[in-house]
Design an enzyme around this catalytic site. Structure first.
Site, PDB file in Angstrom:
ATOM      1  CD  GLU A 118      -2.733  -1.226   2.516  1.00 36.33           C
ATOM      2  OE1 GLU A 118      -3.933  -1.490   2.410  1.00 36.33           O
ATOM      3  OE2 GLU A 118      -2.176  -1.021   3.613  1.00 36.33           O
TER       4      GLU A 118
HETATM    5  C1  TNX Z   1      -4.410  -4.002   4.632  1.00 35.28           C
HETATM    6  S1  TNX Z   1      -2.706  -6.341   4.408  1.00 35.28           S
HETATM    7  C2  TNX Z   1      -3.136  -3.761   5.107  1.00 35.28           C
HETATM    8  C3  TNX Z   1      -2.951  -3.344   6.498  1.00 35.28           C
HETATM    9  C4  TNX Z   1      -4.255  -3.219   7.220  1.00 35.28           C
HETATM   10  C5  TNX Z   1      -5.153  -4.357   6.824  1.00 35.28           C
HETATM   11  C6  TNX Z   1      -6.443  -4.380   7.570  1.00 35.28           C
HETATM   12  C7  TNX Z   1      -1.700  -5.320   4.130  1.00 35.28           C
HETATM   13  C8  TNX Z   1      -0.481  -5.807   3.573  1.00 35.28           C
HETATM   14  N1  TNX Z   1      -1.997  -4.041   4.406  1.00 35.28           N
HETATM   15  O1  TNX Z   1      -2.218  -2.142   6.547  1.00 35.28           O
HETATM   16  O2  TNX Z   1      -4.008  -3.234   8.588  1.00 35.28           O
HETATM   17  O3  TNX Z   1      -5.434  -4.250   5.461  1.00 35.28           O
HETATM   18  O4  TNX Z   1      -7.181  -5.519   7.272  1.00 35.28           O
END
Ligand code: TNX
Length: 537
Positions: free
Chosen positions: A352
């Protein structure tokens, strides 16, 4: 009179004896994860304080396993069994020296119990199965007065996947040492062997870095919702590493980057590029300074610490991928953490990074992978890292995008399976769950159970998969009670997905066995979610 006494004692003998035939069969003791082969025998082994543990083989870890076994039982049994090498009715044997081979064989007869492993880890898993074969009361602290009855039979067992993990996000909400140890205890019962610690995120930095002390002094001082946060000193982290190793669990530390870095950018302004706006405010530039200079011609670009963040948005922060200091910073962090991490992996995050330009991201990941390699570790990254050129042996953790997982496999790299729709322990069970998120799915117990890593993504097969990991993100998890509610019972389903062959898994059968697991959790005071899909009574 004498005659009557003989008759009475015969009767008593019959009662005791038939007792040993009465209990559940070995295959009915609620074994999770389901072993590969279970054959019921006749009769039972009656465990009393008279038993002795005999260690066979040179492996120095055997003594620790005997100690673990004694400690696990002592509260309920009231005794510790003597441990030696000459004789004993409980035999623990390592017959091989391949530490990668976690298989074991457990044979229980009326006269003795033998656990043979190809490695110490195998023997340890045999001990876990043996504990589950006992009455659930052995997991409690109330003294058991009579002999502990263990049904006879034979189990031959080995895991489907080498990596069977879970993740704790101690960044969004900090979890103290006791909670992490408690989690490690429960993981060990389920034959899980990797604990991934998500040690940094926008909301908090949770591991002491001696060369960058503000990371914890400032960056560790808060959490989601504004609470006081917290962090592990390096000594505490090492204590967790050891506690885990005593349970054959390897810690995988994660420093998430280049996104999810607000806590670091709040701790060290020199890492955080921004512009001074005409109104006197400072705005972080989330792209390289060079590009920013083109865009913000004439602006006064400076560096200044970001504000601490206690919300739950994602994807707004990034390290400056063009700044040399960024890589010195990362080198220091990886060096300090690698030095206290005996396991092979270092997790670099990589998810992300929505405000990092695509080419900057690729350059960054490729450079950071080399830093990790220089410090003797293998990188794992969230699936986005596969858009970069991965180094051989590095691992992509599939959570969201199948294309990314396939890119990794296309490069000859392995995938760690954590599909959010199945493996995310922070997803709500259904719309009424009191905490949790649901952006990926509602994940009831059957959904967490009913999937096969080897067929989940078209084009990715068993040989491409390193293993399975169930992450617990903690945006909505404030303490142990919350953690237990989301983790149990789903972690047991995921442990079975990781350990037991797909062909042997069966939801109806699991429903019967998880009921017994629920009794073990109850007796330990674990507040698990009583899924309406299971008859817990
Ligand atoms: C996505 S999973 C994210 C996290 C969040 C999560 C909540 C991932 C690699 N990144 O930053 O905590 O969703 O479900």
């Amino acid at each position: 009179m004498k005659h009557i006494f003989t008759l009475l004692s015969f009767g008593l003998f019959m009662v005791l004896f038939s007792c040993s035939q009465d209990g559940p069969k070995l295959s009915e003791t609620g074994l999770i994860p389901l072993p590969n082969q279970v054959a019921d025998g006749s009769g039972s082994f009656l465990l009393t304080s008279e038993a002795k543990i005999q260690l066979q083989g040179e492996d120095p870890k055997l003594a620790g396993i005997a100690e673990y076994f004694n400690t696990s039982l002592s509260a309920a049994s009231g005794y510790r069994l003597p441990v030696g090498t000459d004789e004993g009715t409980i035999k623990l044997q390592v017959e091989g020296d391949n530490s990668q081979d976690e298989s074991y064989e457990l044979v229980i007869s009326e006269s003795e119990i033998t656990i043979k492993g190809k490695s110490a880890a195998g023997v340890f898993y045999g001990v876990q199965t043996l504990l589950q074969a006992m009455p659930v009361e052995v997991f409690g602290t109330a003294l058991i007065q009579e002999a502990i009855q263990i049904p006879a039979g034979k189990i031959v067992d080995s895991p489907s996947y080498a990596y069977r993990g879970s993740m704790l996000d101690v960044a969004r909400h900090f979890l103290p040492m006791e909670d992490v140890k408690h989690y490690l205890d429960q993981m060990a019962h389920l034959k899980l062997n990797y604990l991934h610690l998500h040690l940094s995120d926008d909301q908090g930095w949770r591991i002491e870095i001696k060369s960058w002390p503000n990371l914890t002094a400032l960056g560790g001082s808060t959490q989601v919702g504004g609470g006081p946060g917290g962090y592990f000193t390096q000594a505490q982290y090492q204590e967790l590493v050891q506690y885990a190793a005593d349970r054959f669990i390897t810690i995988v530390p994660e420093i998430d980057m280049p996104g999810h870095t607000n806590a670091a950018l709040a701790s060290y302004g020199d890492l955080n590029p921004g512009i001074n706006l005409p109104d006197g405010n400072f705005e972080t530039i989330t792209k390289s300074i060079e590009k920013a200079e083109d865009e913000f011609k004439g602006s006064n670009i400076t560096r200044q610490a970001a504000e601490l963040y206690t919300g739950t948005e994602v994807g707004f922060s990034t390290l400056d991928t063009d700044l040399e200091l960024t890589y010195q910073f990362i080198d220091d962090i990886v060096r300090e953490i690698a030095a206290i991490t005996p396991g092979p992996y270092f997790h670099i995050g990589g998810d992300e990074s929505h405000v990092t330009a695509k080419d900057d991201y690729v350059y960054f990941i490729e450079r950071v992978q080399k830093i990790v390699q220089d410090h003797g570790k293998t990188s794992i990254g969230w699936d986005e890292v596969a858009t970069s050129q991965l180094l051989p042996g590095n691992v992509a953790q599939f959570w969201a995008l199948e294309e990314n997982a396939k890119l990794a496999v296309g490069q000859g790299n392995k995938v760690l399976m954590s599909p959010a729709k199945k493996a995310y322990l922070d997803m709500q069970y259904d719309s009424t769950s009191r905490i949790g998120l649901h952006w990926a799915a509602y994940v009831e117990l059957d959904s967490a159970y009913l999937w096969d890593p080897a067929t989940y993504v078209n084009g990715i097969s068993k040989s491409d998969i390193l293993g399975v990991e169930a992450p617990l993100w903690t945006e909505t998890v404030e303490n142990r009670v919350d953690m237990e509610y989301l983790v149990f019972p789903r972690i047991a389903a995921l442990a079975e997905v990781a350990w037991s062959p797909g062909s042997s898994r069966n939801w109806n059968d699991f429903q019967d066995r998880i009921k017994v697991m629920g009794q073990r959790w109850d007796i330990q005071g674990i507040g698990f979610y009583k899924s309406p899909l299971v008859n817990w009574e």
